[in-house]
Design an enzyme around this catalytic site. Structure first.
Site: not given
Ligand code: PGA
Length: 257
Positions: A212, A166, A7-9, A96, A233-234, A94, A172
């Site tokens: 994370s 999650e 997930n490159w956001k 966010e 994500g990150g 998600h 994050g």
């Molecule tokens: P993260 O994000 O790996 O940066 O914690 C995961 C996600 O938001 O799906």
């Protein structure tokens, strides 16, 4: 099988996405046991990234979508558009989007329904906040999110569904869930879904962990049989880190083969 969702956001533009997609595919090269890979770039990069993943083992995913097919919905992207773009997967709910952008369970339900209508694979994210966990409410919260997301929906099998557990406090933050905490929730998610869709065995629901995930902890999650993969994500936009996560999945698959 193990599935890794990248997930490159909103972290990369079109040019960076193209480079990152190439790098991401290289992480599969030369491996005997490769995980299923789903790359989710920002909307604006979907058509360029599609050209790169087209003849590869990776699938293309979107990070969100509208619950409408078309019409006066300024700024929204519809599942019909995905058909043209070769998008096969979509991340919905998600944290966010729930917590920063105000998406409700009702909105998420409409999106899940629409995505399944369009034969997309739904990656539904659920998870509790820190305050909810501190209050011992994590099971209730996740159950409610699941039941509301699938409210009124009938499904015959779990093929088109991934649930990503999650925890909001782990996304994050560098603080991932502990393995026992995660396992308890994975088991719970499978149980809740089996109770809801009685004819589908709990084991058929694929549950991913996200929050994370790094090269340091990926193996410990992926080696668990209750864990069908990870949502990253990150670390998915840092190619060296992502490569090590793919490596961890390969090792697990190799050990199981
Ligand atoms: P993260 O994000 O790996 O940066 O914690 C995961 C996600 O938001 O799906």
């Amino acid at each position: 099988m193990k599935t890794i969702i990248a997930n490159w956001k909103m972290n990369v533009g079109v040019r960076e996405s193209v480079a990152l997609a190439r790098g991401t595919l290289l992480t599969l090269r030369g491996r005997k046991n490769i995980p299923e890979l789903v790359i989710c770039p920002p909307f604006v990069a979907l058509s360029e990234v599609r050209k790169i993943v087209a003849r590869s083992h990776a699938a293309l995913g979107a990070q969100n979508m509208s619950w409408e097919d078309q019409g006066a919905f300024t700024g929204e992207i519809s599942p019909r558009m995905f058909e043209e773009l070769g998008v096969t997967h979509v991340i919905l709910g998600h944290s966010e989007r729930r917590h920063v952008l105000g998406e409700t369970d009702e909105m998420i339900q409409k999106k899940v329904q629409k995505a399944l209508e369009h034969n997309l694979v739904v990656i539904l994210c659920v998870g509790e906040t820190k305050a909810q966990r501190d209050a011992g409410e994590e099971r209730d919260i996740v159950k409610e999110q699941l039941l509301k997301a699938f409210d009124g929906l009938r499904i015959k099998n779990a093929e088109k569904i991934f649930i990503a557990y999650e925890p909001v406090w782990a996304i994050g933050t560098g603080q991932s869930a502990e393995v026992p905490q995660m396992l308890e929730m994975h088991e719970w998610i499978k149980r809740v879904l089996h109770e809801r869709f009685k004819e589908i065995p709990a084991s058929q629901f694929r549950v991913l962990y996200g929050g994370s995930v790094t090269p340091d902890n990926a193996y410990q999650f992926l080696r668990e049989s209750l864990v069908d993969g990870v949502l990253v994500g990150g670390a998915s936009v840092k190619i060296n880190q992502f490569n090590e996560i793919v490596e961890a999945a390969s090792e697990v698959l190799e050990a199981q083969s």
